[in-house]
Design a protein around this motif. Sequence first.
Motif, PDB file in Angstrom:
ATOM      1  N   SER A 144      71.811 -51.918  34.616  1.00  0.00           N
ATOM      2  CA  SER A 144      71.190 -52.250  33.336  1.00  0.00           C
ATOM      3  C   SER A 144      72.025 -51.695  32.182  1.00  0.00           C
ATOM      4  CB  SER A 144      69.774 -51.663  33.280  1.00  0.00           C
ATOM      5  OG  SER A 144      69.176 -51.975  32.056  1.00  0.00           O
ATOM      6  N   VAL A 145      72.107 -52.463  31.114  1.00  0.00           N
ATOM      7  CA  VAL A 145      72.887 -52.087  29.931  1.00  0.00           C
ATOM      8  C   VAL A 145      71.929 -51.969  28.746  1.00  0.00           C
ATOM      9  CG1 VAL A 145      74.683 -52.859  28.338  1.00  0.00           C
ATOM     10  CG2 VAL A 145      74.908 -53.324  30.771  1.00  0.00           C
ATOM     11  N   ARG A 146      72.074 -50.917  27.945  1.00  0.00           N
ATOM     12  CA  ARG A 146      71.256 -50.762  26.736  1.00  0.00           C
ATOM     13  C   ARG A 146      71.975 -51.463  25.584  1.00  0.00           C
ATOM     14  NH1 ARG A 146      66.964 -47.749  25.698  1.00  0.00           N
ATOM     15  NH2 ARG A 146      67.271 -46.573  27.581  1.00  0.00           N
ATOM     16  N   GLU A 175      74.193 -44.383  25.175  1.00  0.00           N
ATOM     17  CA  GLU A 175      74.095 -45.337  26.289  1.00  0.00           C
ATOM     18  C   GLU A 175      74.847 -46.622  25.967  1.00  0.00           C
ATOM     19  OE1 GLU A 175      72.574 -45.399  29.476  1.00  0.00           O
ATOM     20  OE2 GLU A 175      72.777 -43.256  29.090  1.00  0.00           O
ATOM     21  N   CYS A 176      74.677 -47.123  24.742  1.00  0.00           N
ATOM     22  CA  CYS A 176      75.355 -48.358  24.337  1.00  0.00           C
ATOM     23  C   CYS A 176      76.869 -48.191  24.351  1.00  0.00           C
ATOM     24  CB  CYS A 176      74.914 -48.774  22.937  1.00  0.00           C
ATOM     25  SG  CYS A 176      73.232 -49.388  22.837  1.00  0.00           S
ATOM     26  N   GLN A 177      77.332 -46.994  24.025  1.00  0.00           N
ATOM     27  CA  GLN A 177      78.773 -46.747  23.920  1.00  0.00           C
ATOM     28  C   GLN A 177      79.487 -46.981  25.250  1.00  0.00           C
ATOM     29  OE1 GLN A 177      79.871 -42.817  22.609  1.00  0.00           O
ATOM     30  NE2 GLN A 177      81.827 -43.522  21.845  1.00  0.00           N
ATOM     31  N   LYS A 178      78.771 -46.763  26.355  1.00  0.00           N
ATOM     32  CA  LYS A 178      79.381 -46.973  27.676  1.00  0.00           C
ATOM     33  C   LYS A 178      79.867 -48.404  27.851  1.00  0.00           C
ATOM     34  CE  LYS A 178      76.244 -43.720  29.947  1.00  0.00           C
ATOM     35  NZ  LYS A 178      75.133 -43.629  30.913  1.00  0.00           N
ATOM     36  N   TYR A 179      79.215 -49.345  27.164  1.00  0.00           N
ATOM     37  CA  TYR A 179      79.520 -50.760  27.344  1.00  0.00           C
ATOM     38  C   TYR A 179      80.028 -51.417  26.083  1.00  0.00           C
ATOM     39  CZ  TYR A 179      76.430 -49.498  31.149  1.00  0.00           C
ATOM     40  OH  TYR A 179      75.857 -48.847  32.213  1.00  0.00           O
ATOM     41  N   ALA A 180      80.347 -50.633  25.077  1.00  0.00           N
ATOM     42  CA  ALA A 180      80.715 -51.183  23.770  1.00  0.00           C
ATOM     43  C   ALA A 180      82.084 -51.846  23.801  1.00  0.00           C
ATOM     44  CB  ALA A 180      80.718 -50.071  22.722  1.00  0.00           C
ATOM     45  N   ALA A 181      82.155 -53.014  23.173  1.00  0.00           N
ATOM     46  CA  ALA A 181      83.437 -53.693  23.018  1.00  0.00           C
ATOM     47  C   ALA A 181      84.263 -52.998  21.941  1.00  0.00           C
ATOM     48  CB  ALA A 181      83.207 -55.157  22.653  1.00  0.00           C
ATOM     49  N   ASP A 182      83.588 -52.444  20.929  1.00  0.00           N
ATOM     50  CA  ASP A 182      84.265 -51.751  19.839  1.00  0.00           C
ATOM     51  C   ASP A 182      83.791 -50.295  19.819  1.00  0.00           C
ATOM     52  OD1 ASP A 182      85.382 -50.786  17.538  1.00  0.00           O
ATOM     53  OD2 ASP A 182      84.607 -52.363  16.229  1.00  0.00           O
ATOM     54  N   THR A 204      85.215 -47.704  18.569  1.00  0.00           N
ATOM     55  CA  THR A 204      85.472 -47.031  17.296  1.00  0.00           C
ATOM     56  C   THR A 204      84.257 -47.129  16.388  1.00  0.00           C
ATOM     57  OG1 THR A 204      87.801 -47.577  17.479  1.00  0.00           O
ATOM     58  CG2 THR A 204      87.003 -46.944  15.299  1.00  0.00           C
ATOM     59  N   ARG A 205      83.669 -48.318  16.291  1.00  0.00           N
ATOM     60  CA  ARG A 205      82.506 -48.512  15.426  1.00  0.00           C
ATOM     61  C   ARG A 205      81.325 -47.679  15.940  1.00  0.00           C
ATOM     62  NH1 ARG A 205      80.072 -54.390  14.215  1.00  0.00           N
ATOM     63  NH2 ARG A 205      79.942 -54.330  16.461  1.00  0.00           N
ATOM     64  N   MET A 206      81.135 -47.671  17.250  1.00  0.00           N
ATOM     65  CA  MET A 206      80.045 -46.896  17.841  1.00  0.00           C
ATOM     66  C   MET A 206      80.246 -45.404  17.562  1.00  0.00           C
ATOM     67  SD  MET A 206      77.335 -47.810  19.623  1.00  0.00           S
ATOM     68  CE  MET A 206      77.755 -49.267  20.544  1.00  0.00           C
ATOM     69  N   ARG A 207      81.475 -44.926  17.691  1.00  0.00           N
ATOM     70  CA  ARG A 207      81.788 -43.518  17.435  1.00  0.00           C
ATOM     71  C   ARG A 207      81.516 -43.164  15.974  1.00  0.00           C
ATOM     72  NH1 ARG A 207      80.776 -39.620  19.836  1.00  0.00           N
ATOM     73  NH2 ARG A 207      80.696 -38.297  18.073  1.00  0.00           N
ATOM     74  N   THR A 208      81.818 -44.095  15.047  1.00  0.00           N
ATOM     75  CA  THR A 208      81.547 -43.873  13.626  1.00  0.00           C
ATOM     76  C   THR A 208      80.054 -43.666  13.399  1.00  0.00           C
ATOM     77  OG1 THR A 208      83.457 -45.198  12.991  1.00  0.00           O
ATOM     78  CG2 THR A 208      81.753 -44.885  11.321  1.00  0.00           C
ATOM     79  N   TRP A 209      79.215 -44.514  14.022  1.00  0.00           N
ATOM     80  CA  TRP A 209      77.772 -44.378  13.873  1.00  0.00           C
ATOM     81  C   TRP A 209      77.295 -43.048  14.445  1.00  0.00           C
ATOM     82  CZ3 TRP A 209      76.941 -49.850  16.261  1.00  0.00           C
ATOM     83  CH2 TRP A 209      77.246 -50.815  15.306  1.00  0.00           C
ATOM     84  N   LEU A 210      77.829 -42.685  15.594  1.00  0.00           N
ATOM     85  CA  LEU A 210      77.421 -41.412  16.209  1.00  0.00           C
ATOM     86  C   LEU A 210      77.812 -40.224  15.334  1.00  0.00           C
ATOM     87  CD1 LEU A 210      78.172 -42.186  19.949  1.00  0.00           C
ATOM     88  CD2 LEU A 210      75.945 -41.573  19.002  1.00  0.00           C
ATOM     89  N   THR A 211      78.978 -40.285  14.720  1.00  0.00           N
ATOM     90  CA  THR A 211      79.424 -39.213  13.832  1.00  0.00           C
ATOM     91  C   THR A 211      78.495 -39.105  12.622  1.00  0.00           C
ATOM     92  OG1 THR A 211      81.717 -39.513  14.536  1.00  0.00           O
ATOM     93  CG2 THR A 211      81.362 -38.378  12.434  1.00  0.00           C
TER      94      THR A 211
END
Length: 188
Positions: free
Chosen positions: A72-74, A146-153, A155-162
């Motif tokens: 399963s993917v979030r 969880e989403c970051q494990k399957y993220a195509a981008d 960098t964008r996910m890391r920006t949101w997490l930061t």
Amino acid sequence: MGPSTAYAVNFPLREGSYRHSVNQLIPAGTADRFVVSLVAAEAERGRDFYGVSLTLDCGRSKKGRATTAWESVRVLAYGPPVWESPDEIRERLSRMAGRVRELAPSGGDSVGVLFNSTVHPARTAMDDYVTVYENKLKVLVAALGECQKYAADETRMRTWLTELERATEEIEPLRHHATALRASGGHP
């Protein structure tokens, strides 16, 4: 290879689970790609997440039915996550304190503050509000992780997490702001 077709699947996000089948028939020994867009009309943009699992039924063979299932993917519903900035929370605390003071200048035990579908006593409402905000940030951090494990981008996910981590660092200053409002007479 581009997709040969696309499917839009509407589903009720707020229900416990939803199942939808897509039939894509391709000749043996060939490959194909198709797009499945998930549309949850009830989803709140940037605030809701849902889990998606994919099962591929490869049909019958001499050995039986061939099926493959993926973990399963979030998924984040409808674009970037949204949350209130610490400055917005600070302003809400100030408005809350002012309104409570206006309604109950001699105390506040008779006044409640409604948020998150619950009435909070005026004397604890600001701290309760900061706790709700903190918990919301924790949920977003966990879900985005969880989403970051399957993220195509990534960098964008890391920006949101930061950005979320920065907002989380402001929790204690927000608690101090609430304490200062109470000490200044801006809140009973």
